[in-house]
Design a protein around this motif. Sequence first.
Motif, PDB file in Angstrom:
ATOM      1  N   PRO A 195       0.725  -1.178   0.273  1.00 56.02           N
ATOM      2  CA  PRO A 195      -0.021  -0.009  -0.097  1.00 56.02           C
ATOM      3  C   PRO A 195       0.975   1.384   0.119  1.00 56.02           C
ATOM      4  CG  PRO A 195      -0.821  -1.543   1.486  1.00 56.02           C
ATOM      5  CD  PRO A 195       0.482  -1.976   1.217  1.00 56.02           C
ATOM      6  N   TRP A 196       0.233   2.411  -0.764  1.00 55.44           N
ATOM      7  CA  TRP A 196       1.096   3.527  -0.740  1.00 55.44           C
ATOM      8  C   TRP A 196       1.279   4.009   0.507  1.00 55.44           C
ATOM      9  CZ3 TRP A 196      -0.123   8.542   0.516  1.00 55.44           C
ATOM     10  CH2 TRP A 196       0.732   9.777   0.035  1.00 55.44           C
ATOM     11  N   ALA A 197       0.417   4.236   1.502  1.00 58.03           N
ATOM     12  CA  ALA A 197       0.662   4.704   2.886  1.00 58.03           C
ATOM     13  C   ALA A 197       1.554   3.919   3.400  1.00 58.03           C
ATOM     14  CB  ALA A 197      -0.584   4.573   3.540  1.00 58.03           C
ATOM     15  N   GLN A 247       4.282   2.403   2.065  1.00 55.85           N
ATOM     16  CA  GLN A 247       5.543   2.895   1.176  1.00 55.85           C
ATOM     17  C   GLN A 247       5.918   4.153   2.074  1.00 55.85           C
ATOM     18  OE1 GLN A 247       5.309   2.779  -2.893  1.00 55.85           O
ATOM     19  NE2 GLN A 247       3.708   0.867  -2.875  1.00 55.85           N
ATOM     20  N   ARG A 248       5.296   5.118   1.912  1.00 52.03           N
ATOM     21  CA  ARG A 248       5.479   6.453   2.376  1.00 52.03           C
ATOM     22  C   ARG A 248       6.157   6.384   3.892  1.00 52.03           C
ATOM     23  NH1 ARG A 248       6.566  10.692  -0.127  1.00 52.03           N
ATOM     24  NH2 ARG A 248       5.543  12.029   1.430  1.00 52.03           N
ATOM     25  N   GLU A 262       9.579   5.296   3.936  1.00 58.11           N
ATOM     26  CA  GLU A 262      10.857   6.003   3.331  1.00 58.11           C
ATOM     27  C   GLU A 262      11.238   6.713   4.203  1.00 58.11           C
ATOM     28  OE1 GLU A 262       8.814   8.137   0.054  1.00 58.11           O
ATOM     29  OE2 GLU A 262       8.732   6.314  -0.910  1.00 58.11           O
ATOM     30  N   GLN A 320      15.566   3.486  -8.933  1.00 55.92           N
ATOM     31  CA  GLN A 320      14.392   2.792  -8.359  1.00 55.92           C
ATOM     32  C   GLN A 320      14.286   2.744  -6.803  1.00 55.92           C
ATOM     33  OE1 GLN A 320      11.801   0.892  -9.844  1.00 55.92           O
ATOM     34  NE2 GLN A 320      12.446   2.310 -11.535  1.00 55.92           N
ATOM     35  N   LYS A 321      13.376   2.842  -6.251  1.00 56.82           N
ATOM     36  CA  LYS A 321      13.262   2.835  -4.780  1.00 56.82           C
ATOM     37  C   LYS A 321      13.127   1.275  -4.337  1.00 56.82           C
ATOM     38  CE  LYS A 321      10.139   6.827  -4.129  1.00 56.82           C
ATOM     39  NZ  LYS A 321       8.902   7.363  -3.874  1.00 56.82           N
TER      40      LYS A 321
END
Length: 159
Positions: free
Chosen positions: A2-4, A6-7, A10, A55-56
Motif C-alpha cells: 500500500p502507498w501509505a 511505502q511513504r 521512506e 528505483q526505490k
Amino acid sequence: MPWALQRFLEGLYAENRFGGREKRWEKESEAAALTEETPIISEHPVVRVHPVTGQKLIYVNPGFTSRIVGLSASQSDRLLDLLFAEITNPAYTVRVRWTPDSIGIWDNRATIHQAPTDLGHLDVVRVLHRTTVEGDIPVGVAGQQSRSISGAPFYARTA
C-alpha cells in the motif's frame, strides 16, 4: 504494498549488524567472538534509491537487519516480519537450477541472497565462494545517507 506504508517506510532507518535479529552461530564460536570484539553496526534507510536506476528499494535483510530505529522492540519486530515476508515472497525470488561450473551474480543493492533450506534430502555439499564488490553508501528517498554506528568501513585491499 500500500502507498501509505511505502511513504511511512521512506523515512525510517534500520540498524544492521552481522546476524540480524537471530544469530545463526554457536554462542562460543569464532563468529560470535568476532562480532562481539569488533561490532560493525550501521543504520541504513529502510528504503534506498538505486544509484544507477533510480528505483526505490526495500533495503532490509534477515541476515543483517536487527531493528527499526525509533520503534519499540515489538513494533520493530512486527514491521521487520512484514518486510522480510515481502522481500522473500516467491513472486519476487529467483531459484537457480545449478549445473557444474554455474556462476550466480546479483546486485546486493537491489537483491538479497537467501540460502535454500530444503536441501537436506539431497546427497550434495553446498559450496559458496563469495566476492563482494566495494560499493556506494546507501541513500534514502530524501537524500539521507547510511551512517556508521560502530566499526570502521572496510574497503577493498589494494596490491
